[in-house]
Design a protein around this motif. Structure first.
Motif, PDB file in Angstrom:
ATOM      1  N   ARG A 329       0.931  -1.301   0.051  1.00  0.00           N
ATOM      2  CA  ARG A 329      -0.153   0.192  -0.072  1.00  0.00           C
ATOM      3  C   ARG A 329       0.812   1.291   0.154  1.00  0.00           C
ATOM      4  O   ARG A 329       0.546   2.279  -0.729  1.00  0.00           O
ATOM      5  N   ALA A 333       0.658   4.278  -2.681  1.00  0.00           N
ATOM      6  CA  ALA A 333       0.467   5.523  -2.339  1.00  0.00           C
ATOM      7  C   ALA A 333       1.434   6.552  -2.679  1.00  0.00           C
ATOM      8  O   ALA A 333       1.280   7.753  -3.357  1.00  0.00           O
ATOM      9  N   THR A 336       1.339   7.085  -6.337  1.00  0.00           N
ATOM     10  CA  THR A 336      -0.073   8.070  -6.579  1.00  0.00           C
ATOM     11  C   THR A 336       0.373   9.512  -6.093  1.00  0.00           C
ATOM     12  O   THR A 336      -0.015  10.503  -7.315  1.00  0.00           O
ATOM     13  N   GLN A 337       0.979   9.584  -5.077  1.00  0.00           N
ATOM     14  CA  GLN A 337       1.562  11.117  -4.738  1.00  0.00           C
ATOM     15  C   GLN A 337       2.261  11.498  -5.642  1.00  0.00           C
ATOM     16  O   GLN A 337       2.144  12.778  -6.268  1.00  0.00           O
ATOM     17  N   ARG A 340       0.167  12.321  -8.765  1.00  0.00           N
ATOM     18  CA  ARG A 340      -0.593  13.660  -8.539  1.00  0.00           C
ATOM     19  C   ARG A 340       0.309  14.833  -8.707  1.00  0.00           C
ATOM     20  O   ARG A 340      -0.361  15.901  -9.263  1.00  0.00           O
ATOM     21  N   LEU A 347       1.206  16.073  -0.774  1.00  0.00           N
ATOM     22  CA  LEU A 347       0.117  16.757  -0.975  1.00  0.00           C
ATOM     23  C   LEU A 347      -1.121  15.896  -0.330  1.00  0.00           C
ATOM     24  O   LEU A 347      -1.426  14.777  -1.050  1.00  0.00           O
ATOM     25  N   ARG A 348      -1.828  16.358   0.621  1.00  0.00           N
ATOM     26  CA  ARG A 348      -2.921  15.848   1.212  1.00  0.00           C
ATOM     27  C   ARG A 348      -3.998  15.826   0.243  1.00  0.00           C
ATOM     28  O   ARG A 348      -4.202  16.879  -0.561  1.00  0.00           O
ATOM     29  N   ASP A 349      -4.907  14.944   0.344  1.00  0.00           N
ATOM     30  CA  ASP A 349      -6.368  15.095  -0.656  1.00  0.00           C
ATOM     31  C   ASP A 349      -7.305  14.414   0.542  1.00  0.00           C
ATOM     32  O   ASP A 349      -7.725  13.398   0.583  1.00  0.00           O
ATOM     33  N   ARG A 352     -10.097  12.200  -0.784  1.00  0.00           N
ATOM     34  CA  ARG A 352      -9.680  10.961  -1.038  1.00  0.00           C
ATOM     35  C   ARG A 352      -9.554  10.158   0.449  1.00  0.00           C
ATOM     36  O   ARG A 352     -10.013   8.680   0.307  1.00  0.00           O
ATOM     37  N   GLU A 353      -9.044  10.801   1.083  1.00  0.00           N
ATOM     38  CA  GLU A 353      -8.969  10.192   2.559  1.00  0.00           C
ATOM     39  C   GLU A 353     -10.185   9.619   3.239  1.00  0.00           C
ATOM     40  O   GLU A 353     -10.535   8.547   3.845  1.00  0.00           O
ATOM     41  N   VAL A 356     -11.368   6.805   1.531  1.00  0.00           N
ATOM     42  CA  VAL A 356     -10.638   5.266   1.794  1.00  0.00           C
ATOM     43  C   VAL A 356     -11.216   5.112   3.272  1.00  0.00           C
ATOM     44  O   VAL A 356     -11.478   3.795   3.341  1.00  0.00           O
ATOM     45  N   ILE A 382      -3.213   5.032   6.597  1.00  0.00           N
ATOM     46  CA  ILE A 382      -2.859   6.429   5.825  1.00  0.00           C
ATOM     47  C   ILE A 382      -1.484   6.970   6.406  1.00  0.00           C
ATOM     48  O   ILE A 382      -0.723   7.308   5.527  1.00  0.00           O
ATOM     49  N   VAL A 389       1.903  12.771   6.534  1.00  0.00           N
ATOM     50  CA  VAL A 389       0.261  12.949   6.727  1.00  0.00           C
ATOM     51  C   VAL A 389       0.199  12.435   8.261  1.00  0.00           C
ATOM     52  O   VAL A 389       0.133  11.479   8.447  1.00  0.00           O
TER      53      VAL A 389
HETATM   54  O1  LIG Z   1      -4.590   8.547  -3.131  1.00  0.00           O
HETATM   55  C1  LIG Z   1      -3.882   9.460  -3.232  1.00  0.00           C
HETATM   56  O2  LIG Z   1      -3.938  10.428  -3.640  1.00  0.00           O
HETATM   57  C2  LIG Z   1      -2.634   9.389  -2.360  1.00  0.00           C
HETATM   58  O3  LIG Z   1      -1.834  10.179  -1.871  1.00  0.00           O
HETATM   59  C3  LIG Z   1      -2.841   7.920  -1.286  1.00  0.00           C
HETATM   60  C4  LIG Z   1      -3.347   8.525   0.169  1.00  0.00           C
HETATM   61  C5  LIG Z   1      -3.395   7.049   0.870  1.00  0.00           C
HETATM   62  O4  LIG Z   1      -2.565   6.622   1.533  1.00  0.00           O
HETATM   63  O5  LIG Z   1      -4.712   6.577   0.641  1.00  0.00           O
HETATM   64  C6  LIG Z   1      -2.435   9.428   0.824  1.00  0.00           C
HETATM   65  C7  LIG Z   1      -2.521  10.684   1.122  1.00  0.00           C
HETATM   66  C8  LIG Z   1      -3.547  11.469   0.561  1.00  0.00           C
HETATM   67  O6  LIG Z   1      -4.231  12.442   1.368  1.00  0.00           O
HETATM   68  C9  LIG Z   1      -4.762  10.694   0.026  1.00  0.00           C
HETATM   69  C10 LIG Z   1      -4.642   9.412  -0.137  1.00  0.00           C
END
Ligand SMILES: O=C(O)C(=O)C[C@]1(C(=O)O)C=C[C@@H](O)C=C1
Length: 396
Positions: A329, A333, A336-337, A340, A347-349, A352-353, A356, A382, A389
């Motif tokens: 995972r 992640a 994905t970061q 993105r 960068l937090r989202d 999306r959190e 999850v 997470i 984060v």
């Molecule tokens: O899905 C994403 O964009 C991620 O960066 C992964 C993830 C996660 O661990 O699920 C981590 C940080 C983000 O704030 C949102 C989700």
């Protein structure tokens, strides 16, 4: 059978375009097939109950459901003949395999004393797994039904205090029945293998880790050594034969074989073995490859045990698998970061959190775990995957 180690890249695992696939299964809500499909697809999949295996196969073939789940072999009762025959008649692909622990409970109306029971109903394959219990209770007449959960529902609706059903604890809860005798299957490590089916040509997506399995469906000439010659080609290619099922072909005393192997029969040494075996076969097709999930499967979750030490070893295996999944995972992640942000800062989202956490809570609900606790655990997940984060979880 020969041992093999599979070092090929992970098998491509099918995922439909929609995030919540529809999955057909034989039986009623609360059936073991429903538990198995949850293990593979998770809590968000739409489980579609269907009356029999033929209908399940027809629906997946026509694309009316994205996938289907089919019980094919139980460790106590052996091959599920009707399911294997339905599979052989249909042109569908195996997309995965689930190994599900099967725990049978004797269910009846709440407050029923065991001595009042006169009749017990269930699916014949389930009854076969509880032979010792049934032999010890000859005062209960055995009645076969079309599925375990359906038998439980019928007991609840019938209101007869002399009637019992053999089904899962979940089916008992769903239909308001009480467990009169617990874990009545003949061995504590009772398990069933289910194939996850999809129609030929359905889209494939993300690769899954694990050993690939595949199968050869074939008929041989009716001559001495024909079967042995086909199997020898598989053995000489170093492919471990996992299961061999023989089912009658239409013509009298002719058989259709399903040889399941650990390894990929569509490429490399597997494909070479198939080419060499072809002269010995009348008809053949290769299905797969797929990966296995569940006890004894490629995801490393251990089987249940009768004694505490065995259970602890199983728990240790589950914990190891959990940590490996966490590492997987984290890698996803991180990727994905970087996709993105184009390689920029973490960068937090929050949206999306929140999603999850919602998914984790839905999954928890589906398998009977405390939702809030799992939600909090996932916040830590997470965090663990992204040390940067570390704030409180978003309120959803
Ligand atoms: O899905 C994403 O964009 C991620 O960066 C992964 C993830 C996660 O661990 O699920 C981590 C940080 C983000 O704030 C949102 C989700």
């Amino acid at each position: 059978m020969s041992a093999s180690s599979d070092t090929r890249p992970p098998v491509t695992h099918p995922t439909p375009a929609a995030s919540a696939p529809s999955v057909g299964y034989q039986g009623e809500p609360g059936a073991f097939s429903e538990l198995a499909l949850r293990r593979w697809f998770g809590g968000s999949a739409r489980a579609v109950p269907l009356p029999d295996f033929e209908t399940v196969l027809a629906r997946v073939r026509s694309g009316e459901v994205d996938f289907a789940i089919l019980p094919v072999e139980n460790t106590l009762a052996g091959s599920v003949a009707a399911a294997c025959d339905a599979f052989l008649r249909a042109e569908v692909d195996v997309a995965g395999e689930v190994v599900e622990p099967i725990r049978h409970q004797l269910l009846a109306l709440p407050g029923t004393p065991p001595s009042a029971l006169r009749r017990v109903s269930s699916h014949p394959v389930a009854l076969d797994q509880c032979r010792a219990f049934l032999a010890r209770h000859p005062h209960m007449r055995v009645v076969t039904g079309s599925d375990t959960a359906g038998a439980a529902r019928a007991v609840a609706e019938g209101g007869d205090p002399a009637a019992a059903a053999i089904a899962s604890e979940g089916a008992g809860e769903r239909y308001g029945l009480e467990v009169i005798a617990r874990d009545i299957h003949d061995r504590p490590d009772n398990q069933t293998r289910f194939w996850v089916l999809r129609s030929w040509g359905a889209p494939m997506a993300a690769p899954q880790p694990g050993v690939s399995h595949s199968m050869l469906v074939f008929e041989t000439r009716n001559e001495p050594g024909a079967l042995a010659r086909v199997l020898r080609e598989l053995a000489e290619a170093g492919l471990n034969l996992k299961a061999l099922t023989a089912r009658p072909a239409e013509e009298p005393w002719h058989y259709r074989f399903i040889a399941e192997v650990e390894g990929d029969l569509t490429s490399g040494r597997g494909a070479v073995a198939i080419a060499s075996a072809t002269p010995h076969m009348v008809r053949s097709r290769v299905v797969g490859p797929w990966t296995v999930r569940g006890p004894g499967g490629a995801d490393g979750v251990a089987a249940p045990h009768a004694d505490a030490a065995g259970c602890r070893r199983a728990i240790d295996a589950v914990d190891r698998a959990l940590v490996r999944l966490l590492a997987q995972r984290r890698d996803l992640a991180t990727r994905t970061q970087s996709l993105r942000t184009g390689g920029g800062d973490l960068l937090r989202d929050p949206a999306r959190e929140a999603e999850v956490l919602r998914h984790a809570a839905a999954e928890a609900r589906a398998v009977g775990l405390p939702e809030e606790s799992v939600r909090q655990l996932f916040w830590r997940v997470i965090e663990t995957c992204h040390p940067a984060v570390s704030e409180a979880p978003p309120v959803t």
